[in-house]
Every structure is written in structure tokens, then in C-alpha cells.
Design an enzyme around this catalytic site. Structure first.
Site, short mmCIF file in Angstrom:
data_model
loop_
_atom_site.label_atom_id
_atom_site.label_comp_id
_atom_site.label_asym_id
_atom_site.label_seq_id
_atom_site.Cartn_x
_atom_site.Cartn_y
_atom_site.Cartn_z
N LYS A 47 56.47 18.05 10.23
CA LYS A 47 56.17 17.13 11.33
C LYS A 47 57.35 16.20 11.57
O LYS A 47 58.12 15.93 10.65
CB LYS A 47 54.96 16.26 10.95
CG LYS A 47 53.63 16.94 10.99
CD LYS A 47 52.52 15.96 10.59
CE LYS A 47 51.17 16.64 10.56
NZ LYS A 47 50.71 17.11 11.87
N ARG A 72 42.60 24.41 9.05
CA ARG A 72 41.71 25.56 9.30
C ARG A 72 41.82 26.60 8.20
O ARG A 72 40.84 27.25 7.86
CB ARG A 72 42.01 26.13 10.69
CG ARG A 72 43.40 26.68 10.86
CD ARG A 72 43.83 26.79 12.33
NE ARG A 72 44.22 25.51 12.89
CZ ARG A 72 44.63 25.33 14.15
NH1 ARG A 72 44.66 26.34 14.99
NH2 ARG A 72 44.98 24.13 14.57
N1 BES Z 1 46.13 16.87 10.53
C1 BES Z 1 46.70 17.44 11.70
C2 BES Z 1 45.99 17.01 12.96
C3 BES Z 1 46.32 15.64 13.46
C4 BES Z 1 47.56 15.36 14.01
C5 BES Z 1 45.37 14.66 13.43
C6 BES Z 1 47.81 14.09 14.50
C7 BES Z 1 45.62 13.40 13.94
C8 BES Z 1 46.84 13.11 14.47
C9 BES Z 1 46.62 18.96 11.65
O1 BES Z 1 46.76 19.52 10.40
C10 BES Z 1 47.74 19.49 12.48
O2 BES Z 1 48.86 19.24 12.13
N2 BES Z 1 47.42 20.19 13.55
C11 BES Z 1 48.41 20.71 14.42
C12 BES Z 1 48.01 22.11 14.80
C13 BES Z 1 49.08 22.87 15.54
C14 BES Z 1 50.25 23.13 14.63
C15 BES Z 1 48.50 24.17 16.02
C16 BES Z 1 48.48 19.79 15.63
O3 BES Z 1 47.45 19.31 16.08
O4 BES Z 1 49.58 19.53 16.10
MN MN Z 2 48.79 19.80 9.89
#
Ligand code: BES
Ligand code: MN
Ligand code: ZN
Length: 501
Positions: free
Chosen positions: A279, A353
Site C-alpha cells: 500500500k 477474502r
Molecule cells: N483492509 C483493506 C480494505 C480497506 C482499505 C479498508 C482502506 C479501509 C480503508 C483490504 O484488505 C484491501 O486492501 N482491499 C483492497 C482490495 C483491492 C486490492 C482489490 C482495496 O480495497 O483497495
Molecule cells: Mn488489504
């Protein structure tokens, strides 16, 4: 804080403050308020007439009583319009009162239960008042050493009810609500805890401690046992971290073993860096909150056991960290989940997931009558619904309707998004059964569809709490939701279980 219910006639001999909530535009004072006003020589009426206090939501005025009343001060709190009166208005006004009381440095105060002239059930009003108060006064300050700057906690509150005959039943409601608030605070503490403190091991230890004191069974599976069981999703995500993974199960059999249980599933990524698909640095610190779903289900089990709810409930959460490293899983990897389904990893940041897949598949062994999962699953859900409403997805409208109904009562808002066949098609993989992302389009829904592959026909509701698990950009001000983790999900789960039992 100790909360005691008393009849107005038995008002305390001396207290620092009396909180009195009034509707917007209310000019005629009702029984108790009227008699207090009289004792104060019409002081309250004067303030209302002057329009210094109009009763708008969140508005407050402090009056001094010069020894004319058993309370040193009277705090007027605006409830908003009478026609909009709701349990939520009670939570907000009680939270506001608690806040001001703490700011004034009072040690004890009294409040008058605002149920007399409303159609809400007085027991529910009492519960809402406790929620507003207890949850507003929560703060996460364990790591602050400048203790003198942290407001002192209030030790006692009296809730005054008009009739002495109601004291016992209202006190019971208050005690129930206190137990639920304790669980919300536990969920907040776990979620607020930095990842260097609240590791997967600490999540497991917390579950174990909760179980020891109550009629709960706790089972923790370590890496080796999970490997033997074929939990390839959850272990792949864990592989970049030095923290040992913990598969946590809490069981509560409150309705006898012959009745099928409800399974609660929570996402517990104690820190989500994104892994190899790392990230951006901005706001990455917030990913300590990625354990909010698991924190909520573990904490809910404490309340369920304390309340002795007549239901069977199993909570399962797989606690791990998602980090990059030499042993980390990588984009392109193919994983085999518990039960045998395979998935293709396109993005290691779509880790929730992958983890939940193993947990959901495992939960089938309990033949659940319903599964509810809570997960900070997608940023896409925050884009769709913002930071005040959780996304709801289901394969069973009847169960979803129950959750929606419970959500309205407890004030933890949800909004249903569709989950039809097209979304399942969008994540079909050429080289495995499914892939872990379906692209940007409908990202919250394709994430839900991924999970849907692991629950079969079991009635299931997935709640995406990415926007609601902690206060963030766009979070509405609510007095009983201080900054940081909100503990969302706990009150909703308890309300749902009360409805289902
Ligand atoms: N934990 C995150 C989701 C999240 C991101 C919650 C920001 C709250 C704020 C999750 O694991 C994630 O990173 N999801 C990705 C999925 C994508 C890579 C398909 C997302 O939402 O960007
Ligand atoms: Mn994630
Ligand atoms: Zn995550």
C-alpha cells in the site's frame, strides 16, 4: 462508572450536576422539569424564553442552583425536535451530557430518563441513555503518560425515573446495557491497539481469557494444525510475517446442543501493509484497524455469555498480519483453501477474502442456521457508501431483513448492495476456480462474491465495515463515538441475536 436507577422522590442528597434533556422549541416543562424550575425560581423558563437555549440537538446550557436544589448545577441538553425523537436522539443527548459533565470535572451526576412523554419503551430509552453515556466517555489513553491532561473519569451516575415501581426493571435494563457497552469498549480497545501490541497471539489470548471466566469454549489452532487442515488461504497471507497465525474459535451453547448455531466470522488482519502489492505510505497506519471485524466478534461473545442469551453462537476469526518479506505470498500464486477450492492471487492486498474463505468454509462443519461476517474488506465500499454506513451483502433476503431491522434499532446503519450472478462471473479465473480481484468495477461486491463461494446455500450476511470501523474522513460527529475505533458490529450482533432468539 457505576449507574444506579432511583425514583425521583429518592433523588440523591447532593450531586454535582443534574442533566435535563428538552425538546427543541419545548416551552411547557413537564412534571419533573417543572418542579425543578419552580425550585429555581423559574430560571429554566427564563433561559428558554430568552432563546439562549432552544433545545436544538447537541445544544447545552449550564445553570447554577445556589443551594436551591440537591444538585449544584443543572445542565440543559437539546434533544432536537419532538417529532424526530428516537433512541438515537437519546444516545446523542446522553453522550453530550456525559461529555460536558466530564469537562466540568464532576465526580457524580444525575439524569432524568426522558421517556415520560415519548412513545418509546422506557427500558429501551434507559439502554440508549447508558449506551450514549458509557460509549461517549470511552477514550483510548493507555499509552499517554501525560495523565494530568487526560480528563478524569466520572465515578457515578444516577438515572432518575418518575415511578418507584419502575426502579427494578429499569435497573435490569441498565445492567444489561452496561454489559453490552463493556463489549463495545473491548472491541474498541482491540482495534485501537497498535499492531506491535495486538498481535495475532494477543487476539488469541484475549479470546482465551474471555472464555476462562465464562461459559464459553475456546479453541486455538496454530500453523501446523491449520496446515494439516488445508487452510491454504489464511496461511499464505500469514507467510510474510514473523507473527505466528492463530485460528480462533469461541463457542457458546446457550440453547442446548440440539439447536443449530449461528456462526459469527470476523476479519482479523492485525496489520495490513498490502504485502508484496504494498500500500502507499499515506494512512497505512490506519491498517491496524484491519482487525476490527474479528475484534467485534470476539467482544460480542463476551456480551453474549454475560447476558446468557438463549442461542447457540460460534465465533471464528483467523488472526494474522499481512506483510511483505522473503517468504511472503506473491501475485500469481495459486492457493488451495479449506475444502479444496482454489484461488488465483492477483493482488496480495486483497488478503481479507483469502483469509475469510478458509474460515467460512470451515464454519460449514457446524451446519450453521446463519452466518454473519464482519470485515474491513474493501476501500471500494467506502467509496460507495461513505464512512457512516456499512455495506450489507447476502444470499438470503430473510436473514438480511432481520439484520437491517436490528440495525435500525441500534443505530449502526447498513445499506444493502446487490450480489447477483454477474459479480460471481466477474471473478472467475482461467487457471484456478476464482481470482482474488475482479478489477475496480463493483469492488465491494466482487469481494462479497468471493466470500459467497464459500458458504454454499447457508443463509449468510456479509457486512463490509471498512468505512465504519474507525472514524475517518467523512465520519459524522456523534457524541458517543469518540475518535478511533468505533466498535461497530457489537451492538448490531447483540440486537440481532435478541431478535432471532
Ligand atoms: N483492509 C483493506 C480494505 C480497506 C482499505 C479498508 C482502506 C479501509 C480503508 C483490504 O484488505 C484491501 O486492501 N482491499 C483492497 C482490495 C483491492 C486490492 C482489490 C482495496 O480495497 O483497495
Ligand atoms: Mn488489504
Ligand atoms: Zn485488509
Amino acid at each position: 462508572m457505576k449507574i444506579t436507577v432511583k425514583a425521583v422522590a429518592d433523588a440523591p442528597k447532593k450531586t454535582d450536576l443534574l442533566a435535563l434533556s428538552l425538546y427543541e422549541g419545548q416551552t411547557r416543562l413537564t412534571s419533573i422539569a417543572a418542579s425543578i424550575d419552580k425550585k429555581l425560581g423559574g430560571n429554566i423558563s427564563t433561559v428558554i424564553k430568552s432563546k439562549d437555549f432552544t433545545g436544538k440537538k447537541n445544544q447545552t446550557v449550564v445553570l447554577y442552583t445556589h443551594g436551591e436544589l440537591w444538585a449544584d448545577r443543572v445542565l440543559l441538553v437539546g434533544l432536537g425536535k419532538k417529532e424526530d425523537f428516537s433512541l438515537e436522539a437519546v444516545r446523542l443527548a446522553s453522550g453530550k451530557a456525559a461529555f460536558i459533565a466530564r469537562e466540568l470535572g464532576v465526580r457524580s451526576y444525575a439524569t432524568i430518563l426522558h421517556a415520560e412523554d415519548s412513545k418509546e419503551n422506557p427500558l429501551l430509552v434507559a439502554e440508549a441513555a447508558v449506551e450514549g453515556t458509557e460509549l461517549a466517555l470511552y477514550s483510548y489513553s493507555k499509552y499517554r503518560t501525560d495523565k494530568e491532561r487526560i480528563p478524569k473519569q466520572i465515578s457515578e451516575m444516577d438515572i432518575l425515573v418518575p415511578r418507584a415501581s419502575d426502579v427494578k426493571t429499569v435497573q435490569k435494563a441498565v445492567d444489561r446495557s452496561t454489559l453490552i457497552c463493556d463489549a463495545v469498549k473491548l472491541a474498541r480497545n482491540l482495534a485501537n491497539g497498535p499492531s506491535n501490541e495486538v498481535t495475532p497471539t494477543v487476539m488469541a489470548d484475549t479470546a482465551r481469557k474471555i472464555a476462562q471466566k465464562r461459559s464459553l469454549k475456546c479453541t486455538i489452532y496454530d500453523k501446523e494444525e491449520c496446515m494439516k487442515m488445508g487452510m491454504g488461504g489464511f496461511l499464505a497471507v500469514a507467510s510474510g510475517s514473523q507473527q505466528p497465525p492463530k485460528f480462533i474459535i469461541l463457542e457458546y451453547w446457550g440453547a442446548g446442543k440440539s439447536k443449530l448455531p449461528i456462526v459469527l466470522v470476523g476479519k482479523s488482519i492485525t496489520f495490513d501493509s498490502g504485502g508484496i502489492s504494498i500500500k502507499p505510505a499515506e494512512k497505512m497506519d490506519e491498517m491496524k484497524y484491519d482487525k476490527s471485524g474479528g475484534s467485534a466478534v470476539i467482544a460480542s461473545m463476551q456480551a453474549i455469555a454475560e447476558l446468557k442469551l438463549p442461542v447457540n453462537v460460534i465465533a471464528i476469526t483467523a488472526a494474522i498480519e499481512n506483510l511483505p518479506g522473503g517468504a511472503a505470498y506473491k501475485p500469481g500464486d495459486i492457493l488451495s483453501h479449506y475444502g479444496g477450492k482454489t484461488s488465483e492471487v492477483l493482488n496480495t492486498d486483497a488478503e481479507g477474502r483469502l483469509t475469510l474463505a478458509d474460515v467460512l468454509a470451515y464454519s460449514m462443519k457446524y451446519k450453521p442456521r446463519a452466518i454473519i461476517d464482519l470485515a474491513t474488506l474493501t476501500g471500494a465500499c467506502v467509496v460507495a457508501l461513505g464512512a457512516n454506513i456499512s455495506g450489507l451483502f447476502t444470499n438470503n433476503q430473510h436473514l438480511a431483513d432481520k439484520v437491517i431491522e436490528s440495525s435500525k434499532r441500534c443505530g449502526e446503519e447498513v445499506w444493502q448492495l446487490p450480489l447477483s450472478k454477474e459479480y460471481y462471473d466477474q471473478i472467475r479465473s482461467e487457471i484456478a476456480d476464482i481470482k482474488n480481484t475482479g478489477g475496480k468495477a463493483g469492488g465491494a461486491i466482487t469481494a462479497a462474491a468471493f466470500l459467497g463461494n464459500f458458504v454454499g446455500d447457508t443463509p449468510w450476511v456479509h457486512l463490509d465495515i471498512a468505512g465504519t470501523a474507525w472514524t475517518q474522513d467523512g465520519t459524522a460527529e456523534k457524541t458517543y463515538i469518540p475518535r478511533g475505533a468505533t466498535g461497530v458490529g457489537v451492538r448490531l450482533i447483540i440486537e440481532l441475536l435478541r431478535n432471532l432468539s
